[in-house]
Motif scaffolding. Sequence first.
Motif, PDB file in Angstrom:
ATOM      1  N   ALA A 119       0.800  -1.227   0.000  1.00  0.00           N
ATOM      2  CA  ALA A 119       0.000   0.000   0.000  1.00  0.00           C
ATOM      3  C   ALA A 119       0.832   1.277   0.000  1.00  0.00           C
ATOM      4  O   ALA A 119       0.334   2.340  -0.379  1.00  0.00           O
ATOM      5  CB  ALA A 119      -0.940   0.000   1.209  1.00  0.00           C
ATOM      6  N   GLY A 178       0.980   3.410  -3.177  1.00  0.00           N
ATOM      7  CA  GLY A 178      -0.291   4.068  -3.450  1.00  0.00           C
ATOM      8  C   GLY A 178      -0.535   5.251  -2.543  1.00  0.00           C
ATOM      9  O   GLY A 178      -1.069   6.278  -2.974  1.00  0.00           O
ATOM     10  N   LYS A 229       5.590  -8.751  -4.814  1.00  0.00           N
ATOM     11  CA  LYS A 229       4.237  -8.282  -4.513  1.00  0.00           C
ATOM     12  C   LYS A 229       3.279  -9.463  -4.397  1.00  0.00           C
ATOM     13  O   LYS A 229       2.455  -9.527  -3.483  1.00  0.00           O
ATOM     14  CB  LYS A 229       3.759  -7.317  -5.599  1.00  0.00           C
ATOM     15  N   ARG A 251      -6.741  -0.756   0.302  1.00  0.00           N
ATOM     16  CA  ARG A 251      -7.283  -0.163  -0.917  1.00  0.00           C
ATOM     17  C   ARG A 251      -6.310   0.814  -1.572  1.00  0.00           C
ATOM     18  O   ARG A 251      -6.412   1.085  -2.775  1.00  0.00           O
ATOM     19  CB  ARG A 251      -8.623   0.518  -0.609  1.00  0.00           C
ATOM     20  N   ALA A 290      -3.438   0.083  -2.253  1.00  0.00           N
ATOM     21  CA  ALA A 290      -2.639  -0.752  -3.154  1.00  0.00           C
ATOM     22  C   ALA A 290      -3.343  -1.014  -4.472  1.00  0.00           C
ATOM     23  O   ALA A 290      -2.741  -1.597  -5.382  1.00  0.00           O
ATOM     24  CB  ALA A 290      -2.310  -2.084  -2.479  1.00  0.00           C
ATOM     25  N   GLY A 291      -4.599  -0.602  -4.600  1.00  0.00           N
ATOM     26  CA  GLY A 291      -5.329  -0.793  -5.840  1.00  0.00           C
ATOM     27  C   GLY A 291      -6.422  -1.841  -5.707  1.00  0.00           C
ATOM     28  O   GLY A 291      -6.402  -2.688  -4.813  1.00  0.00           O
ATOM     29  N   GLU A 292      -7.372  -1.781  -6.633  1.00  0.00           N
ATOM     30  CA  GLU A 292      -8.546  -2.655  -6.565  1.00  0.00           C
ATOM     31  C   GLU A 292      -8.178  -4.128  -6.724  1.00  0.00           C
ATOM     32  O   GLU A 292      -8.732  -4.993  -6.034  1.00  0.00           O
ATOM     33  CB  GLU A 292      -9.543  -2.243  -7.652  1.00  0.00           C
ATOM     34  N   ARG A 293      -7.248  -4.431  -7.625  1.00  0.00           N
ATOM     35  CA  ARG A 293      -6.913  -5.835  -7.871  1.00  0.00           C
ATOM     36  C   ARG A 293      -6.316  -6.487  -6.630  1.00  0.00           C
ATOM     37  O   ARG A 293      -6.737  -7.576  -6.219  1.00  0.00           O
ATOM     38  CB  ARG A 293      -5.931  -5.959  -9.042  1.00  0.00           C
ATOM     39  N   THR A 299      -6.555  -5.464  -3.522  1.00  0.00           N
ATOM     40  CA  THR A 299      -7.555  -5.488  -2.456  1.00  0.00           C
ATOM     41  C   THR A 299      -8.505  -6.661  -2.623  1.00  0.00           C
ATOM     42  O   THR A 299      -8.803  -7.389  -1.661  1.00  0.00           O
ATOM     43  CB  THR A 299      -8.349  -4.172  -2.437  1.00  0.00           C
TER      44      THR A 299
END
Length: 384
Positions: A229, A232, A266, A348, A350-353, A355
Amino acid sequence: MEHTSDVKKAGSAADTEEDFSTVPTTSAPSESGFEDLAISETDSNVRVAPNDTGSSLATAIANPPNIGSARGSNNALNQVYPVPAPAREASEPTSPPTRAENASLSTSSSGLVLFDLTNKPGGTDCFSPHTIKTILDLKLLNVGYERQRLTFIQVRNELAQRIADNVTVPALELSDGSHIVDSWNIAEYLERRHPQGYRIFGDSSTKRLAALLNSFGKTVLAPHIGPLAQKGVHAMLDQESADYFSDVKIGKQRWAKVSSMPQSEKDNHVQQAIAKLEVVNSMLICEGGPDSTPTQPIGSSADTTLVDSTGGSRATSVSRARKPLWFAGGDEPTHADFVLFGWYVFTRAAGERVTNEIWTAHKPIAKWVDAMLEWCGDLAKDFV
């Protein structure tokens, strides 16, 4: 941004309750999350020295937004926080409130100020896993408050001057100028002093569960969610806060690792986070659920037939199973739910994917997340 030698060091590392710099970025981070530190705790809590006119931090606070004059003092920090005690029962009366508490712990916003963390001056993005805990505690009790959303720079400078050098957010300010810092301290204060504060934990078993999940988030999930995260979070910050976040709070050497982390690393953090959440999943399915094989799955509208002590049968409604499965059971979430939900919101960033991969891998946890988002209502609009 200038080197850290150009700034004045003060207090502890954290702007929120744990320091992002303590989150490892290796593929096999320690469970404690406190090994392999790039900077010490005192190194990342910095305030601009009066003679530092060249750094971008100095520029950032040359004309700071007004967050109010200091009504309290360092001596008043956490003085109203109660000593640790068993959870308050519904039948247990609250202590007689002070005048400040009568003004602060009401449905109006008179007297109570919540200091929160956001992405930029005037911003509304909410991403701190710890401030979310307090925001949801206040919602649960329907307490009104003034919400002051501050950047990292504002926390480390204006708020530190207002409250204490080692201040972290969330922080509450009562109408008499006294302050409570740390989400757990705030939860215990609300539990003891608000007329319906027993709802924060419910009973001692739930309070112990909340303490366990609070530590679980900081020491078990953070080493995996943090590295995912942080990039982001950095991208959403204003330039001065972004410089502070990468160069000082995380540290330049560690930030170089975070910002260039290979996809394989990741993916490993994602899989590790999913594996750690199996503990929570087991708790949610122990009484039956989508991932288990109960006689009557959760969500069914049928009745369950039980055998009574005389050998006869009686029908028992399972309407309870159609309700959201909060960690403590019952009809509403408690602090035990909030301490873990904060880490969902932080993910979130870190991005939708990422999450979705982490928080929908276990069906009961995905169902719980949906229930929490629905319960949060309009507050969820500010979640990153």
